[in-house]
Write a protein that holds these residues in place. Structure first.
Motif, PDB file in Angstrom:
ATOM      1  N   MET A   1     -42.789  69.479  10.953  1.00 44.88           N
ATOM      2  CA  MET A   1     -42.741  68.478  12.020  1.00 44.88           C
ATOM      3  C   MET A   1     -41.390  68.535  12.735  1.00 44.88           C
ATOM      4  O   MET A   1     -40.346  68.547  12.093  1.00 44.88           O
ATOM      5  CB  MET A   1     -42.955  67.084  11.433  1.00 44.88           C
ATOM      6  N   VAL A   2     -41.424  68.572  14.051  1.00 46.29           N
ATOM      7  CA  VAL A   2     -40.200  68.605  14.843  1.00 46.29           C
ATOM      8  C   VAL A   2     -39.831  67.172  15.222  1.00 46.29           C
ATOM      9  O   VAL A   2     -40.624  66.440  15.817  1.00 46.29           O
ATOM     10  CB  VAL A   2     -40.387  69.458  16.120  1.00 46.29           C
ATOM     11  N   LEU A   3     -38.633  66.764  14.868  1.00 43.65           N
ATOM     12  CA  LEU A   3     -38.184  65.417  15.186  1.00 43.65           C
ATOM     13  C   LEU A   3     -37.930  65.281  16.678  1.00 43.65           C
ATOM     14  O   LEU A   3     -37.635  66.262  17.363  1.00 43.65           O
ATOM     15  CB  LEU A   3     -36.897  65.111  14.416  1.00 43.65           C
ATOM     16  N   PRO A   4     -38.034  64.058  17.234  1.00 41.45           N
ATOM     17  CA  PRO A   4     -37.743  63.852  18.658  1.00 41.45           C
ATOM     18  C   PRO A   4     -36.305  64.251  18.985  1.00 41.45           C
ATOM     19  O   PRO A   4     -35.414  64.188  18.120  1.00 41.45           O
ATOM     20  CB  PRO A   4     -37.956  62.347  18.846  1.00 41.45           C
ATOM     21  N   TYR A   5     -36.092  64.643  20.225  1.00 39.48           N
ATOM     22  CA  TYR A   5     -34.750  65.067  20.644  1.00 39.48           C
ATOM     23  C   TYR A   5     -33.821  63.872  20.774  1.00 39.48           C
ATOM     24  O   TYR A   5     -34.170  62.855  21.381  1.00 39.48           O
ATOM     25  CB  TYR A   5     -34.825  65.794  21.983  1.00 39.48           C
ATOM     26  N   THR A   6     -32.650  63.967  20.187  1.00 37.91           N
ATOM     27  CA  THR A   6     -31.557  63.028  20.427  1.00 37.91           C
ATOM     28  C   THR A   6     -30.290  63.840  20.625  1.00 37.91           C
ATOM     29  O   THR A   6     -30.117  64.906  20.018  1.00 37.91           O
ATOM     30  CB  THR A   6     -31.348  62.061  19.245  1.00 37.91           C
ATOM     31  N   ARG A   7     -29.420  63.354  21.466  1.00 33.43           N
ATOM     32  CA  ARG A   7     -28.214  64.119  21.797  1.00 33.43           C
ATOM     33  C   ARG A   7     -27.304  64.299  20.584  1.00 33.43           C
ATOM     34  O   ARG A   7     -27.254  63.448  19.683  1.00 33.43           O
ATOM     35  CB  ARG A   7     -27.438  63.439  22.925  1.00 33.43           C
ATOM     36  N   GLU A   8     -26.597  65.407  20.583  1.00 31.55           N
ATOM     37  CA  GLU A   8     -25.607  65.684  19.544  1.00 31.55           C
ATOM     38  C   GLU A   8     -24.422  64.733  19.718  1.00 31.55           C
ATOM     39  O   GLU A   8     -23.839  64.632  20.798  1.00 31.55           O
ATOM     40  CB  GLU A   8     -25.125  67.132  19.661  1.00 31.55           C
ATOM     41  N   PRO A   9     -24.041  63.995  18.676  1.00 36.50           N
ATOM     42  CA  PRO A   9     -22.932  63.040  18.832  1.00 36.50           C
ATOM     43  C   PRO A   9     -21.598  63.748  19.049  1.00 36.50           C
ATOM     44  O   PRO A   9     -21.362  64.840  18.526  1.00 36.50           O
ATOM     45  CB  PRO A   9     -22.941  62.266  17.515  1.00 36.50           C
ATOM     46  N   SER A  93     -45.281  83.704  19.379  1.00 34.07           N
ATOM     47  CA  SER A  93     -45.702  82.314  19.589  1.00 34.07           C
ATOM     48  C   SER A  93     -44.536  81.435  20.029  1.00 34.07           C
ATOM     49  O   SER A  93     -43.376  81.674  19.672  1.00 34.07           O
ATOM     50  CB  SER A  93     -46.312  81.745  18.313  1.00 34.07           C
ATOM     51  N   ALA A  94     -44.874  80.434  20.801  1.00 31.97           N
ATOM     52  CA  ALA A  94     -43.860  79.470  21.238  1.00 31.97           C
ATOM     53  C   ALA A  94     -43.207  78.799  20.037  1.00 31.97           C
ATOM     54  O   ALA A  94     -42.007  78.502  20.043  1.00 31.97           O
ATOM     55  CB  ALA A  94     -44.493  78.435  22.159  1.00 31.97           C
ATOM     56  N   GLU A  95     -43.995  78.551  19.001  1.00 30.29           N
ATOM     57  CA  GLU A  95     -43.452  77.913  17.794  1.00 30.29           C
ATOM     58  C   GLU A  95     -42.372  78.785  17.159  1.00 30.29           C
ATOM     59  O   GLU A  95     -41.312  78.275  16.750  1.00 30.29           O
ATOM     60  CB  GLU A  95     -44.569  77.656  16.783  1.00 30.29           C
ATOM     61  N   ARG A 146     -37.865  72.035  22.032  1.00 32.05           N
ATOM     62  CA  ARG A 146     -38.905  71.004  22.083  1.00 32.05           C
ATOM     63  C   ARG A 146     -39.704  71.076  23.384  1.00 32.05           C
ATOM     64  O   ARG A 146     -40.919  70.871  23.387  1.00 32.05           O
ATOM     65  CB  ARG A 146     -38.274  69.619  21.923  1.00 32.05           C
ATOM     66  N   GLN A 147     -39.019  71.364  24.489  1.00 30.22           N
ATOM     67  CA  GLN A 147     -39.735  71.478  25.770  1.00 30.22           C
ATOM     68  C   GLN A 147     -40.754  72.609  25.732  1.00 30.22           C
ATOM     69  O   GLN A 147     -41.858  72.490  26.269  1.00 30.22           O
ATOM     70  CB  GLN A 147     -38.743  71.695  26.909  1.00 30.22           C
ATOM     71  N   MET A 148     -40.398  73.720  25.080  1.00 29.92           N
ATOM     72  CA  MET A 148     -41.329  74.845  25.010  1.00 29.92           C
ATOM     73  C   MET A 148     -42.564  74.464  24.197  1.00 29.92           C
ATOM     74  O   MET A 148     -43.691  74.869  24.530  1.00 29.92           O
ATOM     75  CB  MET A 148     -40.641  76.073  24.398  1.00 29.92           C
ATOM     76  N   LEU A 149     -42.381  73.691  23.165  1.00 36.12           N
ATOM     77  CA  LEU A 149     -43.523  73.260  22.367  1.00 36.12           C
ATOM     78  C   LEU A 149     -44.454  72.354  23.181  1.00 36.12           C
ATOM     79  O   LEU A 149     -45.670  72.354  22.967  1.00 36.12           O
ATOM     80  CB  LEU A 149     -43.048  72.538  21.102  1.00 36.12           C
ATOM     81  N   LYS A 150     -43.889  71.601  24.120  1.00 39.60           N
ATOM     82  CA  LYS A 150     -44.715  70.765  24.986  1.00 39.60           C
ATOM     83  C   LYS A 150     -45.485  71.593  26.020  1.00 39.60           C
ATOM     84  O   LYS A 150     -46.591  71.215  26.434  1.00 39.60           O
ATOM     85  CB  LYS A 150     -43.840  69.738  25.715  1.00 39.60           C
ATOM     86  N   LEU A 151     -44.889  72.710  26.443  1.00 41.63           N
ATOM     87  CA  LEU A 151     -45.482  73.509  27.517  1.00 41.63           C
ATOM     88  C   LEU A 151     -46.409  74.611  27.024  1.00 41.63           C
ATOM     89  O   LEU A 151     -47.122  75.223  27.829  1.00 41.63           O
ATOM     90  CB  LEU A 151     -44.365  74.151  28.357  1.00 41.63           C
TER      91      LEU A 151
END
Length: 515
Positions: A1-9, A93-95, A146-151
């Motif tokens: 499972m890929v976690l949602p994107y959050t910015r690097e602190p 594969s995109a994955e 993550r964007q590639m996985l969406k597309l």
């Protein structure tokens, strides 16, 4: 499972443990100063006799590294390898492609202070600027994966009874990545992996002033499992290797970040269809700016002054988003100007190895000379209030400079200086301030400091920039939060770190099947 994107602190350098960790990063970098780096073509390391010599802009005598220099023959070899590798990589594969980016992000995160320290040494970035540069690079890796996985499955389209239609995205081919020195990690990494995760193979030609950090990033991608031939590292002369690859009939797209002049030249050359070429090349270009902060009479004046100083002098003004123009409504002009002068005098100028340094060197002798020439022009066009001096005896240091009372059409207000120089001009009201803000050939970033809702809405409608900021500075776009790219001569409005950026590296394919 890929976690949602959050910015690097970003790193909190007020904490002693983080200071010590960064100093350890500097020690790691110092342990390999002066080493040699090879080209990478098809996974093989290639040594050449001609070298690019990378030096520390804060200390000209300190060698960062010696990097093999590609010529046309090696560029041709790399092109053939990339062209052949594309046939297998495009079917990966995109994955799998995204997973390589996630692994690379983890590697960089573990070595974050080392990469930041390398930017301190090779690009002259102060600690905070270097840390933000590397964090942004990590963000690009995480976000684009993550964007590639969406597309990867395309987007739905309509079907008739007995008919199945799909709308999918496929990669373009071989891309030439020409990356800049000012965000030597973030933009270099981001433009490279955007192309790669989209299924393309690339030839990376980094800026000749910062090739070592690019070589280190290539090593990261190899460690992350990127197959040989997908990423080919070929630093070299723009006039020789750059032109050759832009013109090459097998080049499918060029991703460029740099000056307006070079960007226009690439755009023109890419438009020509050369012998054997069966497509129109795509150009993704980010070409600079002449960015304005507008302040009205109802603004919070301390916020305005702080925003101008931070945006103008962060990384010595060497950002395409830097505030190089301040347009202040006449009612508060003197107050804002005087406070900016006070704050500018407090800035620490020096070697960015020291944590307290806010303004480090400019990148090289040519930049130093250009900036000092502009300061002389500024003395004739307006009033020099602070700064105006430089020292290139050991490194390339220009003191942060404020020039006031400029005509909106003055050269200091129109031409990209790319250094720690900000010009001030007065507007009679907010409408005129927006007119002045729009009077350049650029349209990258801008900011409005105001508590007047009508003024803010007018700015949203009429301030013609790709990135508009309200009540904050005009630098510091965050991947996935403020997609970055500008209008007019600032480039092709290619929104890096945005939801449609990967699409620039792909083409849409419709498939219709009757059954």
């Amino acid at each position: 499972m890929v976690l949602p994107y959050t910015r690097e602190p970003l790193t909190d350098f007020s904490k002693k443990e983080n200071q010590e960790a960064f100093l350890e990063g500097l020690k790691v970098v110092e342990s390999y100063l002066g080493e040699s780096y090879d080209l990478t073509i098809g996974g093989k390391k290639v040594t050449t006799e001609q070298k690019i010599v990378s030096t520390n802009p804060a200390n000209k005598d300190e060698m960062i590294g010696y990097v093999s220099k590609a010529d046309k023959a090696l560029a041709e070899e790399a092109m053939q390898v990339a062209y052949e590798t594309f046939e297998t990589w495009r079917k990966t594969s995109a994955e799998s492609r995204a997973e390589i980016l996630f692994r690379a992000a983890a590697i960089v995160r573990r070595r974050k202070h080392e990469f930041s320290a390398l930017l301190v040494k090779e690009a002259g970035k102060p600690w905070r600027e270097a840390d933000a540069d590397v964090a942004e690079g990590i963000d690009f890796l995480e976000y684009y994966g993550r964007q590639m996985l969406k597309l990867k499955d395309g987007v739905p389209v309509n079907n008739h009874p007995g008919e199945n239609n799909t709308f999918s995205y496929i990669p373009l081919g071989v891309g030439v990545i020409i990356s800049p020195w000012n965000f030597a990690f973030a933009i270099m990494a981001g433009t490279t992996v955007a192309a790669i995760v989209s299924g393309n193979t690339v030839l990376l030609k980094p800026a000749s002033t910062t090739p070592v950090v690019a070589a280190k990033f290539v090593e990261v991608m190899e460690e992350a499992g990127l197959p040989a031939g997908v990423l080919n590292y070929i630093p070299g002369s723009g006039a020789e290797v750059g032109d050759y690859l832009v013109d090459h009939p097998k080049t499918r797209f060029i991703s460029f970040t740099g000056s307006k002049e070079v960007g226009i030249r690439i755009y023109e050359r890419a438009a020509k269809v050369n012998l054997g070429q069966i497509w129109l090349k795509r150009v993704i270009a980010e070409m600079g700016g002449k960015d304005t902060i507008v302040v009205d009479k109802e603004a919070e004046l301390e916020l305005a002054a702080q925003s101008i100083v931070t945006s103008a002098f962060g990384f010595s003004g060497q950002k395409c988003s830097a505030c190089s123009r301040a347009v202040i409504v006449e009612d508060v002009y003197e107050k804002v100007l005087n406070r900016v002068v006070e704050l500018t005098k407090e800035l620490v100028v020096g070697d960015p190895v020291n944590r307290e340094t806010f303004v480090g060197p400019v990148i090289d002798q040519a930049a130093y000379n250009k900036i000092m020439d502009y300061i002389e022009i500024g003395k004739q066009e307006g009033k020099l209030l602070v700064g105006g001096s430089g020292d290139d005896s050991k490194g390339f240091f220009v003191h942060p400079t404020v020039i006031s009372d400029l005509d909106p059409q003055a050269r200091i207000m129109q031409e990209e200086i790319f250094g720690p120089v900000v010009g001030f001009t007065k507007a009679k009201d907010f409408d005129e301030a927006i007119e002045i803000a729009n009077n350049t050939e650029y349209g990258l970033t801008g900011a409005v400091i105001s508590n007047n809702r009508a003024h803010i809405e007018k700015a949203k409608a009429d301030f013609h920039v790709g990135n508009l900021y309200i009540n904050r500075g005009c630098t510091g776009a965050v991947v996935g939060y403020q997609p970055f790219g500008g209008f007019n001569m600032s480039g092709t409005d290619s929104k890096a770190g945005g939801p449609d950026y990967l699409l620039l590296h792909m083409q849409a394919k419709t498939t219709s099947e009757l059954f």
